[in-house]
Design a protein around this motif. Structure first.
Motif, short mmCIF file in Angstrom:
data_model
loop_
_atom_site.label_atom_id
_atom_site.label_comp_id
_atom_site.label_asym_id
_atom_site.label_seq_id
_atom_site.Cartn_x
_atom_site.Cartn_y
_atom_site.Cartn_z
N PHE A 81 0.81 -1.21 0.00
CA PHE A 81 0.00 0.00 0.00
C PHE A 81 0.85 1.27 0.00
CE2 PHE A 81 -3.36 2.92 0.99
CZ PHE A 81 -4.46 2.35 0.37
N TRP A 82 1.97 1.24 0.71
CA TRP A 82 2.82 2.44 0.75
C TRP A 82 3.47 2.72 -0.61
CZ3 TRP A 82 5.15 0.97 6.16
CH2 TRP A 82 4.26 1.37 7.16
N ALA A 83 3.68 1.65 -1.41
CA ALA A 83 4.20 1.88 -2.77
C ALA A 83 3.22 2.76 -3.54
CB ALA A 83 4.40 0.54 -3.48
N LEU A 84 1.92 2.48 -3.35
CA LEU A 84 0.88 3.30 -3.97
C LEU A 84 0.83 4.69 -3.32
CD1 LEU A 84 -1.85 3.49 -5.73
CD2 LEU A 84 -2.97 2.79 -3.64
N ALA A 85 0.86 4.69 -1.98
CA ALA A 85 0.74 5.97 -1.25
C ALA A 85 1.88 6.93 -1.58
CB ALA A 85 0.71 5.70 0.26
N LEU A 86 3.05 6.39 -1.91
CA LEU A 86 4.20 7.24 -2.23
C LEU A 86 3.96 8.04 -3.51
CD1 LEU A 86 7.18 4.91 -1.28
CD2 LEU A 86 6.84 7.22 -0.42
N TRP A 87 3.27 7.39 -4.49
CA TRP A 87 3.10 8.13 -5.73
C TRP A 87 1.77 8.88 -5.80
CZ3 TRP A 87 2.02 2.86 -7.55
CH2 TRP A 87 0.93 2.77 -8.40
N VAL A 88 0.83 8.60 -4.90
CA VAL A 88 -0.39 9.42 -4.87
C VAL A 88 -0.40 10.30 -3.61
CG1 VAL A 88 -1.79 7.87 -6.28
CG2 VAL A 88 -1.76 7.57 -3.81
N THR B 82 11.85 -4.05 -3.35
CA THR B 82 11.63 -3.05 -2.30
C THR B 82 12.92 -2.30 -1.97
OG1 THR B 82 10.05 -4.63 -1.37
CG2 THR B 82 10.48 -2.68 -0.06
N VAL B 83 14.08 -2.95 -2.19
CA VAL B 83 15.37 -2.31 -1.86
C VAL B 83 15.53 -0.95 -2.57
CG1 VAL B 83 17.88 -2.52 -2.06
CG2 VAL B 83 16.54 -4.42 -1.14
N PRO B 84 15.35 -0.89 -3.92
CA PRO B 84 15.49 0.44 -4.55
C PRO B 84 14.45 1.44 -4.06
CG PRO B 84 14.76 -1.20 -6.16
CD PRO B 84 15.14 -1.95 -4.93
N VAL B 85 13.25 0.95 -3.74
CA VAL B 85 12.21 1.85 -3.22
C VAL B 85 12.62 2.35 -1.83
CG1 VAL B 85 9.80 1.98 -2.43
CG2 VAL B 85 10.35 0.77 -4.54
N GLY B 86 13.16 1.43 -1.05
CA GLY B 86 13.54 1.76 0.33
C GLY B 86 14.73 2.70 0.43
N LEU B 87 15.63 2.62 -0.53
CA LEU B 87 16.87 3.38 -0.40
C LEU B 87 16.90 4.68 -1.20
CD1 LEU B 87 19.47 0.45 -0.49
CD2 LEU B 87 18.44 1.56 1.51
N ARG B 88 15.98 4.83 -2.15
CA ARG B 88 16.09 6.02 -3.01
C ARG B 88 15.29 7.21 -2.46
NH1 ARG B 88 13.19 7.53 -7.65
NH2 ARG B 88 10.96 7.15 -7.41
N ARG B 89 15.52 8.35 -3.06
CA ARG B 89 14.74 9.55 -2.75
C ARG B 89 14.11 9.99 -4.07
NH1 ARG B 89 16.40 7.98 1.20
NH2 ARG B 89 17.74 8.87 2.81
N ASP C 254 10.11 12.27 -11.65
CA ASP C 254 10.90 11.06 -11.94
C ASP C 254 10.02 9.85 -12.29
OD1 ASP C 254 9.96 10.11 -9.55
OD2 ASP C 254 11.91 9.83 -8.62
N GLY C 255 8.71 10.04 -12.28
CA GLY C 255 7.80 8.98 -12.72
C GLY C 255 7.52 7.91 -11.69
N THR D 67 8.89 6.21 5.45
CA THR D 67 7.99 5.25 4.79
C THR D 67 8.78 4.23 3.99
OG1 THR D 67 6.39 7.03 4.57
CG2 THR D 67 5.98 5.07 3.27
N ARG D 68 9.77 4.71 3.26
CA ARG D 68 10.58 3.83 2.43
C ARG D 68 11.34 2.82 3.29
NH1 ARG D 68 11.02 5.59 -2.78
NH2 ARG D 68 10.05 7.60 -3.20
N ARG D 69 11.91 3.29 4.40
CA ARG D 69 12.66 2.37 5.28
C ARG D 69 11.74 1.34 5.92
NH1 ARG D 69 16.64 6.79 7.78
NH2 ARG D 69 18.04 6.94 6.00
N GLN D 70 10.57 1.81 6.34
CA GLN D 70 9.61 0.87 6.96
C GLN D 70 9.15 -0.19 5.95
OE1 GLN D 70 6.62 2.39 9.83
NE2 GLN D 70 7.44 4.40 9.30
N SER D 71 8.95 0.23 4.70
CA SER D 71 8.56 -0.73 3.65
C SER D 71 9.62 -1.82 3.53
CB SER D 71 8.43 -0.02 2.30
OG SER D 71 7.33 0.81 2.30
#
Lengths: 42, 330
Positions: B211-218, B282-289, B294-295, B239-243
């Protein structure tokens, strides 16, 4: 309400009635099947 | 003979306004006083969410030891699906004002004004109530109890209480979506054992990164609706770290049914591979900003994969069970 709107009103009413009728029919069939299965288990 | 005439625009709008339970909801004025189409009622049940609910419930039912008559099994799945639909309708009734502010949900029947709020509420109550009653009478009262609790949990605990108050809403509220395989399992066995609890825990652990993957982009949508989702309340970094933490915990948890002997190697190896890919995405989602424009590709990729993950994981669970029953594997 224009004649077109009234026609649409009736169309929606009719569609809802058909759906409700089908749901009720489905429930009758389901409850009948459940009853037969449960009676068969006893 | 008296002709039955359709109510006029003023009468219908007056009824709709007087019957509205949410005073703050500013529903758009309808140009035509049409009765709700049956498709509007269908949309209230959140059919897309229901697909996953039906699938996981069916998998729980098929993977459970023991047997169930096909008619009773069908009834159990139907009750779970309809209860989920009823809970979805109650969720939309309660959140009509929030849905109107978010792009993703603006097209729902209540924000569009194509259905009366009271109709949505009554439809939700009827579906949920009937489903629980039929589940109890036809299948099992323990399964019916869990079904009733899952609806209560989703509508009252999650929708009304947690969602507008805490960024942990989706973590705790995710439990509501974790009930279907547990209920499917109980419908067969009539008891709660470790295996259905593990299936519940897997979906519970899967929900936050999904759900947070969705919440990050909306994120802007939730901000506009004043919903304290984790990215808005605790920030993107947290959020990214918790994911990442939840995905890392999901890996050992997903293979536990195999480790405790509840499933065979087909499920175990599938879970290991699927959860490994989940963690890798999840690693790239968790570590990036993220930066503007950036899409949000890694987040979208994770969200899409997370849905596939659950389908394949539970599919593997059933396949494992079916092959074991057929004597193909030990």
């Amino acid at each position: 309400m224009t004649p077109e709107e009234e026609q649409e009103y009736r169309r929606r009413q009719k569609a809802r009635n058909i759906v409700i009728g089908l749901v009720l029919l489905g429930m009758v069939v389901l409850f009948y099947a459940i009853t037969i299965v449960r009676i068969g288990e006893q | 003979m008296t002709a039955i005439t359709a109510p006029n625009a003023e009468e219908i709008d007056a009824i709709a306004v007087a019957a509205s339970p949410v005073d703050s909801v500013a529903l758009p004025a309808r140009s035509t006083p049409m009765p709700a189409d049956w498709r509007d009622f269908f949309a209230l049940t959140k059919p897309k969410v229901m697909r996953l609910v039906v699938f996981t419930a069916l998998c729980g039912l098929l993977a459970a030891p023991g047997s169930i008559h096909p008619v009773i099994g069908f009834t159990a799945i139907l009750c779970i699906a309809l209860a989920a639909g009823g809970a979805g309708a109650l969720n939309m009734w309660w959140e009509a004002d929030i849905d109107a502010k978010m792009k993703r949900t603006q097209g729902r029947p209540l924000p569009r004004g194509t259905i009366k709020p009271t109709d949505a509420r009554d439809f939700g109550l009827l579906l949920s109530g009937m489903s629980v009653m039929v589940m109890g009478l036809a299948v099992h009262w323990l399964a019916a109890g869990f079904l009733a609790f899952s609806v209560f949990f989703y509508v009252v605990i999650y929708t009304m209480w947690l969602k507008p108050r805490t960024p942990q809403n989706i973590v705790i509220g995710g439990a509501a979506g974790a009930f279907p395989p547990l209920i499917g399992w109980i419908a067969v066995t009539g008891e709660v054992t470790w295996m259905p609890v593990l299936l519940f825990a897997i979906i519970f652990m899967w929900t936050p990164p999904h759900f947070w993957a969705l919440a990050l982009w909306v994120k802007p949508d939730y901000a506009a609706a004043n919903i304290p989702m984790m990215p808005n309340a605790a920030g993107e970094v947290s959020t990214r770290r918790q994911s990442l933490v939840y995905s890392a915990l999901l890996l050992p948890l997903s293979i536990t049914p195999w480790l405790i002997g509840g499933t065979g190697a087909i499920y175990g190896i599938s879970a290991l591979i699927l959860s490994g890919i989940f963690l890798a995405l999840t690693v790239p989602v968790g570590l990036r900003r993220s930066v503007d424009g950036d899409g949000m590709k890694p987040e979208k990729k994770l969200f899409a994969y997370s849905i596939l993950y659950l389908f394949v994981l539970f599919g593997a669970l059933v396949l494992d069970r079916v092959l074991a029953q057929a004597g193909v594997i030990a």
